[in-house]
Design an enzyme around this catalytic site. Structure first.
Site, short mmCIF file in Angstrom:
data_model
loop_
_atom_site.label_atom_id
_atom_site.label_comp_id
_atom_site.label_asym_id
_atom_site.label_seq_id
_atom_site.Cartn_x
_atom_site.Cartn_y
_atom_site.Cartn_z
NE ARG A 57 53.61 14.78 47.98
CZ ARG A 57 52.40 14.64 47.22
NH1 ARG A 57 52.48 15.13 46.14
NH2 ARG A 57 51.68 13.54 47.40
CG HIS A 61 56.83 11.41 47.62
ND1 HIS A 61 55.43 11.30 46.99
CD2 HIS A 61 56.43 11.83 48.81
CE1 HIS A 61 54.45 11.53 47.79
NE2 HIS A 61 54.89 11.97 48.88
CB VAL A 65 60.60 4.56 46.96
CG1 VAL A 65 60.38 3.50 46.15
CG2 VAL A 65 59.22 5.12 47.25
N GLY A 67 65.65 4.20 49.19
CA GLY A 67 66.51 5.04 49.64
C GLY A 67 66.68 6.43 48.60
CG ASP A 69 67.39 5.16 44.34
OD1 ASP A 69 66.00 5.94 44.65
OD2 ASP A 69 66.87 4.08 44.00
CG ASN A 86 54.82 9.41 43.64
OD1 ASN A 86 54.79 10.05 44.66
ND2 ASN A 86 55.72 8.39 43.53
CG HIS A 185 51.96 18.78 54.99
ND1 HIS A 185 51.26 17.55 55.27
CD2 HIS A 185 52.70 18.27 53.75
CE1 HIS A 185 51.56 16.55 54.65
NE2 HIS A 185 52.53 16.93 53.56
CG ASP A 237 50.27 27.48 57.05
OD1 ASP A 237 48.95 27.86 57.38
OD2 ASP A 237 51.34 27.81 57.16
CB THR A 240 51.57 31.78 56.58
OG1 THR A 240 51.83 30.58 57.39
CG2 THR A 240 51.47 32.89 57.64
CG ASP A 245 54.88 30.08 58.48
OD1 ASP A 245 54.38 29.14 58.81
OD2 ASP A 245 54.16 31.23 58.50
C1 HEM Z 1 53.49 12.46 57.37
C2 HEM Z 1 53.12 11.71 56.31
C3 HEM Z 1 52.64 12.64 55.06
C4 HEM Z 1 51.59 12.28 54.38
C5 HEM Z 1 50.46 11.51 54.50
C6 HEM Z 1 51.79 13.26 53.28
C7 HEM Z 1 50.47 13.53 52.18
C8 HEM Z 1 50.57 14.60 51.25
C9 HEM Z 1 49.44 14.80 50.58
C10 HEM Z 1 48.31 13.66 50.18
C11 HEM Z 1 49.63 15.90 49.96
C12 HEM Z 1 48.89 16.37 48.57
C13 HEM Z 1 49.24 15.74 47.36
C14 HEM Z 1 48.11 16.19 46.48
O1 HEM Z 1 46.87 16.54 46.74
O2 HEM Z 1 48.45 16.23 45.14
C15 HEM Z 1 51.32 16.26 50.46
C16 HEM Z 1 51.65 17.40 49.76
C17 HEM Z 1 53.00 17.87 50.03
N1 HEM Z 1 53.82 17.28 51.02
FE1 HEM Z 1 53.23 15.63 52.23
N2 HEM Z 1 52.71 13.93 53.28
C18 HEM Z 1 53.38 13.70 54.41
C19 HEM Z 1 54.85 14.03 54.71
C20 HEM Z 1 55.48 14.78 54.05
C21 HEM Z 1 56.99 15.02 54.17
C22 HEM Z 1 57.66 14.28 55.14
C23 HEM Z 1 57.35 15.94 53.42
C24 HEM Z 1 58.63 16.59 53.23
C25 HEM Z 1 59.71 16.71 54.36
C26 HEM Z 1 56.18 16.40 52.86
C27 HEM Z 1 56.09 17.61 51.82
C28 HEM Z 1 54.93 17.89 51.14
C29 HEM Z 1 54.65 19.03 50.34
C30 HEM Z 1 55.57 20.25 50.57
C31 HEM Z 1 53.46 19.05 49.76
C32 HEM Z 1 52.91 20.13 48.71
C33 HEM Z 1 53.35 19.80 47.38
C34 HEM Z 1 52.95 20.79 46.17
O3 HEM Z 1 52.33 21.58 46.49
O4 HEM Z 1 53.45 20.41 45.17
N3 HEM Z 1 54.94 15.66 53.22
N4 HEM Z 1 51.60 15.58 51.02
#
Ligand code: HEM
Ligand SMILES: *[C@@H]1O[C@H](CO)[C@@H](O)[C@H](O)[C@H]1NC(C)=O
Ligand SMILES: *[C@@H]1O[C@H](CO)[C@@H](O)[C@H](O)[C@H]1NC(C)=O
Ligand SMILES: *[C@@H]1O[C@H](CO)[C@@H](O)[C@H](O)[C@H]1NC(C)=O
Ligand SMILES: *[C@@H]1O[C@H](CO)[C@@H](O)[C@H](O)[C@H]1NC(C)=O
Ligand SMILES: *[C@@H]1O[C@H](CO)[C@@H](O)[C@H](O)[C@H]1NC(C)=O
Ligand SMILES: *[C@@H]1O[C@H](CO)[C@@H](O)[C@H](O)[C@H]1NC(C)=O
Ligand SMILES: *[C@@H]1O[C@H](CO)[C@@H](O)[C@H](O)[C@H]1NC(C)=O
Length: 321
Positions: A57, A61, A65, A67, A69, A86, A185, A237, A240, A245
């Site tokens: 993630r 992020h 923003v 690029g 960087d 963030n 996710h 998820d 799992t 997956d």
């Molecule tokens: C499509 C739009 C997306 C939205 C609206 C979104 C939003 C979020 C939110 C709200 C969380 C939970 C954060 C928290 O509760 O602290 C999250 C977690 C996460 N996001 Fe996304 N996300 C998006 C796309 C992505 C993309 C593109 C990636 C990576 C390629 C990604 C990877 C992750 C991962 C791996 C987590 C879990 C992080 C952790 O457990 O520390 N997400 N996301």
């Protein structure tokens, strides 16, 4: 299958990266860079599997923003760490510091923090059981953080499908990338605050989000009672949790996406002609998901990199030199 993905990428993907970044960028200056990052990520992963999700993630992020960087890594109250998407949410900075320290002791002043994030994301997916890809390298580190940019550019879990697609489009990522990258996710966790508006009086309707499966709703309501602790975590998820997956896409087909922004990929009215068919494809084909995820990660990693003599190689990822 992994070999297939790898071969596919080597043969046909270099064109995507427009010859700015290269897979051999550190060949003579820091040949063991990938090995060193891998070792540090493995250490962190063996301590806590969730760190893989957190590091993946961070790269996302960062790239959305100004690029890719390394700007998200900069400390300071006006930095991106304090932007709404963030704050109290992104994590993994100590692991990035450990990677940077390990690299500085072997090849000082050579490897950018932005590249560390790209390599760490790749190994995070590897350790979680996901696809492999060749990481393009040569990004340099930015000298400014952009909190407004983080607030504006990063998608919110409460946005509509059209708004999410638009935010990816700005970055040069299309509808396929939206669906494949959202598959991240399949690992990691979300706080109640990011999905509880779906559970009660959704959009002022007086009722929960009707797209939530009837057997998932009470589970989430029990985890996140109204007025309860907004920081409590749900796996993204549940089935799992730490396996990379294609279960995420099956969840969406069953009304079991946790975030609103997840479920809209399948359930929004406009999804029928955009994202829903792609969700269906990935839910039946791990191969298709893995191949496209790898392609999309390379595309995302190529968002506006600083190259040549632009930017700098930070000595400490938290501060500008
Ligand atoms: C499509 C739009 C997306 C939205 C609206 C979104 C939003 C979020 C939110 C709200 C969380 C939970 C954060 C928290 O509760 O602290 C999250 C977690 C996460 N996001 Fe996304 N996300 C998006 C796309 C992505 C993309 C593109 C990636 C990576 C390629 C990604 C990877 C992750 C991962 C791996 C987590 C879990 C992080 C952790 O457990 O520390 N997400 N996301
Ligand atoms: C790379 O790592 C290997 C051991 O894993 C070591 O033998 C070699 O000397 C290292 N190369 C450089 C240039 O540090
Ligand atoms: C291990 O993981 C925990 C979180 O589960 C974290 O607080 C701690 O700093 C980690 N320790 C190391 C050595 O990485
Ligand atoms: C910050 O990001 C915004 C996009 O939301 C952009 O318009 C602005 O130029 C950026 N500012 C800097 C200083 O890079
Ligand atoms: C998205 O872009 C990729 C190339 O990066 C392309 O193969 C794919 O067909 C595009 N998808 C859509 C829906 O335009
Ligand atoms: C739901 O929200 C709407 C708009 O915010 C409000 O008018 C209504 O009273 C709420 N209904 C319930 C049952 O809380
Ligand atoms: C809320 O939940 C988080 C995560 O489980 C926990 O760390 C924190 O201590 C809790 N806060 C309160 C006030 O119970
Ligand atoms: C996992 O999925 C199976 C069926 O696919 C379901 O019966 C089971 O309840 C799920 N488990 C969890 C923890 O969600």
């Amino acid at each position: 299958m992994k070999m297939f993905v790898l071969a596919f990428l080597i043969l046909s993907l270099s064109a995507l990266v427009k010859a700015q970044l290269s897979t051999t960028f550190y060949l003579s200056t820091c040949p063991n860079v990938s090995k060193i990052v891998r070792r540090e990520v493995l250490k962190a992963f063996q301590n806590e599997t969730r760190i893989a999700a957190s590091l993946l993630r961070l790269h996302f992020h960062d790239c959305f923003v100004n690029g890719c960087d390394g700007s998200i890594l900069l400390d300071g109250s006006s930095g991106e760490k304090f932007a709404f998407p963030n704050i109290n949410s992104v994590r993994g900075f100590e692991v990035v510091d450990a990677i940077k320290n390990a690299l500085e002791s072997v090849c000082s002043g050579v490897v950018s923090c932005a590249d560390i994030l790209a390599i760490a994301a790749r190994h995070s997916v590897e350790f979680s059981g996901g696809p492999l890809w060749r990481v393009f390298l040569g990004r340099r580190d930015g000298t400014v953080a952009n909190q407004t940019g983080a607030n504006n550019n990063l998608p919110s879990p409460f946005e509509t499908l059209d708004q999410i697609i638009a935010k990816f489009d700005v970055q040069g990522l299309n509808v396929t990338d939206v669906v494949s990258l959202s598959g991240a996710h399949t690992i990691g966790f979300a706080q109640c605050s990011t999905f509880s508006p779906r559970l009660y009086n959704f959009s002022g309707s007086g009722a929960p989000d009707p797209t939530i499966a009837s057997d998932l709703l009470p589970v989430l309501q029990n985890l996140c009672p109204q007025g309860g602790n907004a920081s409590v975590l749900s796996p993204l998820d549940p089935n799992t949790t730490s396996n990379f997956d294609n279960q995420y896409y099956n969840n969406l087909r069953n009304g079991k996406g946790i975030l609103g922004s997840d479920q809209v990929l399948f359930s929004a009215a406009s999804a029928a002609t955009t994202t829903k068919p792609i969700v269906e494809t990935y839910s039946t084909s791990t191969t298709a998901f893995f191949k496209n995820f790898a392609v999309s990660m390379i595309k995302m990693g190529n968002i506006s990199p600083l190259t040549g003599s632009a930017g700098q190689i930070r000595a400490n990822c938290r501060v500008v030199n």
